[in-house]
Motif scaffolding. Structure first.
Motif, PDB file in Angstrom:
ATOM      1  N   ASN A   1       0.815  -1.220   0.000  1.00 56.09           N
ATOM      2  CA  ASN A   1       0.000   0.000   0.000  1.00 56.09           C
ATOM      3  C   ASN A   1       0.849   1.271   0.000  1.00 56.09           C
ATOM      4  OD1 ASN A   1      -2.368  -1.579   0.098  1.00 56.09           O
ATOM      5  ND2 ASN A   1      -2.266  -1.665   2.338  1.00 56.09           N
ATOM      6  N   VAL A   2       1.793   1.341  -0.899  1.00 53.74           N
ATOM      7  CA  VAL A   2       2.615   2.538  -1.079  1.00 53.74           C
ATOM      8  C   VAL A   2       2.467   2.987  -2.523  1.00 53.74           C
ATOM      9  CG1 VAL A   2       4.916   3.531  -0.978  1.00 53.74           C
ATOM     10  CG2 VAL A   2       4.237   1.795   0.680  1.00 53.74           C
ATOM     11  N   THR A   3       2.118   4.254  -2.712  1.00 53.38           N
ATOM     12  CA  THR A   3       1.940   4.793  -4.057  1.00 53.38           C
ATOM     13  C   THR A   3       3.292   5.194  -4.634  1.00 53.38           C
ATOM     14  OG1 THR A   3      -0.242   5.629  -3.438  1.00 53.38           O
ATOM     15  CG2 THR A   3       0.762   6.529  -5.430  1.00 53.38           C
ATOM     16  N   VAL A   4       3.615   4.648  -5.811  1.00 50.13           N
ATOM     17  CA  VAL A   4       4.905   4.923  -6.451  1.00 50.13           C
ATOM     18  C   VAL A   4       4.672   5.181  -7.936  1.00 50.13           C
ATOM     19  CG1 VAL A   4       6.249   3.552  -4.819  1.00 50.13           C
ATOM     20  CG2 VAL A   4       5.307   2.461  -6.841  1.00 50.13           C
TER      21      VAL A   4
ATOM     22  N   THR B   1       1.460  -2.031 -19.648  1.00 52.07           N
ATOM     23  CA  THR B   1       0.549  -2.894 -18.903  1.00 52.07           C
ATOM     24  C   THR B   1       1.303  -3.841 -17.976  1.00 52.07           C
ATOM     25  OG1 THR B   1      -0.965  -2.793 -20.791  1.00 52.07           O
ATOM     26  CG2 THR B   1      -1.353  -4.503 -19.149  1.00 52.07           C
ATOM     27  N   SER B   2       2.377  -4.419 -18.473  1.00 53.49           N
ATOM     28  CA  SER B   2       3.163  -5.346 -17.644  1.00 53.49           C
ATOM     29  C   SER B   2       3.821  -4.623 -16.481  1.00 53.49           C
ATOM     30  CB  SER B   2       4.220  -6.033 -18.503  1.00 53.49           C
ATOM     31  OG  SER B   2       3.624  -6.736 -19.579  1.00 53.49           O
ATOM     32  N   LEU B   3       4.252  -3.377 -16.705  1.00 51.40           N
ATOM     33  CA  LEU B   3       4.888  -2.621 -15.632  1.00 51.40           C
ATOM     34  C   LEU B   3       3.901  -2.324 -14.508  1.00 51.40           C
ATOM     35  CD1 LEU B   3       7.396  -1.176 -14.598  1.00 51.40           C
ATOM     36  CD2 LEU B   3       6.728   0.832 -15.929  1.00 51.40           C
ATOM     37  N   ARG B   4       2.683  -1.963 -14.850  1.00 53.24           N
ATOM     38  CA  ARG B   4       1.671  -1.715 -13.824  1.00 53.24           C
ATOM     39  C   ARG B   4       1.351  -2.998 -13.064  1.00 53.24           C
ATOM     40  NH1 ARG B   4      -1.146   3.150 -14.408  1.00 53.24           N
ATOM     41  NH2 ARG B   4      -2.913   2.255 -13.284  1.00 53.24           N
ATOM     42  N   SER B   5       1.321  -4.113 -13.769  1.00 52.38           N
ATOM     43  CA  SER B   5       1.065  -5.383 -13.095  1.00 52.38           C
ATOM     44  C   SER B   5       2.192  -5.744 -12.144  1.00 52.38           C
ATOM     45  CB  SER B   5       0.871  -6.481 -14.137  1.00 52.38           C
ATOM     46  OG  SER B   5       0.659  -7.732 -13.521  1.00 52.38           O
ATOM     47  N   ILE B   6       3.434  -5.497 -12.539  1.00 55.61           N
ATOM     48  CA  ILE B   6       4.580  -5.785 -11.669  1.00 55.61           C
ATOM     49  C   ILE B   6       4.546  -4.903 -10.426  1.00 55.61           C
ATOM     50  CG2 ILE B   6       7.073  -5.447 -11.511  1.00 55.61           C
ATOM     51  CD1 ILE B   6       6.399  -8.087 -12.698  1.00 55.61           C
ATOM     52  N   ILE B   7       4.144  -3.646 -10.555  1.00 54.75           N
ATOM     53  CA  ILE B   7       4.075  -2.743  -9.405  1.00 54.75           C
ATOM     54  C   ILE B   7       3.081  -3.273  -8.375  1.00 54.75           C
ATOM     55  CG2 ILE B   7       3.404  -0.435  -8.663  1.00 54.75           C
ATOM     56  CD1 ILE B   7       4.488   0.619 -11.305  1.00 54.75           C
TER      57      ILE B   7
END
Length: 336
Positions: free
Chosen positions: A82-85, A118-124
């Motif tokens: 739960n940390v916004t990055v 899309t993959s980067l958001r999924s990894i985050i």
């Protein structure tokens, strides 16, 4: 007739030159050529170099085979803790099958870019903040696998994916700074405590050696005095340990017993020898004391003599005690 033949030859030459000019193509070393004849792809891929196509009928499309560097725009997401990055990355890919890259996709560059975002958001969303900051190698491999899986059918090969930057909120940066400071302070205290423990062991060993050799304590004290005196201070505070006093007491020789001496006579000429000794028994009374002022009229009226101190009565449980006093001196002479 000859002129018409020459004209035809010249026209044919001009036509051939125009045809060659329209049909000639050059494919560069890092490119491959795809020929579409009436909109249909020819199976043969034109290699680098000079090639010829049929004008108006064929169309040649060149495909770049170099590695393409594609920056991925920064993506904002919430981690698993739960940390916004905000994370941005870069993708390195190349075309391995020109026919599939051109026929299967309208724009393979745009497709790879969207798949990378899309993959980067999924990894985050699947990772923790600590993994994004310290364990990027594993995240890069996972991101590369996620992009490369659909890109295999596109004739595109993902060479490498790198997470470039991770942006944190200011509040999170301050919290991490306080955490790092506390961790540094904890390690500093542990190191100081370890140093004190090692120093205590060494001091205990030194005290044990000094207890066996007391002279070492005095030498150490003198070294301390020399070190303090080197600073040229006006006041020098010198500690004097009790152990040093005990060492000096043990080092000093024992004092010999002094022999008893007879006290000289308080009156009488020095040339005369000692007079007879008088022994006072416990029951005898002392003679009355004579005041010197009564013997001389020049000194004034005579003062009464001091009464003699009565003898202390003996206790019933105490054995009789004999006391003797020896008086030495010659006959006294009256003052004239």
């Amino acid at each position: 007739m000859v002129e018409e033949l020459l004209t035809a030859v010249v026209a044919a030459g001009v036509g051939a030159a125009v045809y060659l000019g329209a049909a000639a193509r050059v494919v560069k070393q890092y490119e491959r050529g795809l020929v579409f004849r009436f909109g249909r792809l020819r199976e043969q891929v034109r290699p680098p170099g000079f090639t010829v196509i049929v004008p108006v009928i064929d169309r040649l499309r060149k495909v770049n085979m170099q590695i393409v560097t594609l920056p991925v725009p920064a993506q904002e997401g919430i981690t698993r803790d739960n940390v916004t990055v905000r994370v941005d990355a870069v993708v390195y890919f190349k075309v391995v099958d020109p026919a599939s890259a051109v026929v299967a996709l309208e724009d393979y560059r745009f497709a790879v870019s969207q798949m990378a975002q899309t993959s980067l958001r999924s990894i985050i969303g699947k990772s923790d903040l600590d993994d994004l900051l310290s364990n990027r190698e594993m995240l890069n491999q996972g991101l590369e696998l996620m992009i490369d899986s659909p890109a295999v059918g596109w004739g595109v090969q993902i060479d490498r994916v790198e997470i470039k930057d991770v942006s944190l909120p200011e509040t999170m940066k301050r919290s991490m700074a306080r955490q790092a400071e506390a961790d540094r302070e904890r390690r500093a205290r542990v190191i100081n405590a370890d140093a004190e423990l090692q120093a205590s062991h060494k001091l205990a060993e030194a005290a044990e050696v000094m207890s066996e050799q007391p002279a070492a304590l005095q030498l150490r004290l003198l070294h301390t005095v020399v070190a303090v005196a080197a600073e040229k201070n006006s006041t020098l505070v010198l500690p004097f340990p009790v152990e040093l006093l005990r060492f000096l007491e043990r080092a000093a020789p024992p004092a010999a017993a002094a022999p008893a001496r007879a006290e000289p006579a308080s009156a009488g000429p020095a040339s005369e020898g000692p007079g007879p000794a008088e022994v006072d028994t416990p029951g005898a009374e002392d003679p009355p004391a004579v005041d010197p002022a009564a013997e001389s009229p020049a000194l004034g009226p005579a003062r009464p003599a001091r009464p003699a101190r009565p003898a202390r009565p003996a206790r019933p449980d105490e054995p009789p005690r004999q006391e003797a006093s020896v008086r030495r001196g010659g006959p006294r002479e009256d003052a004239a």
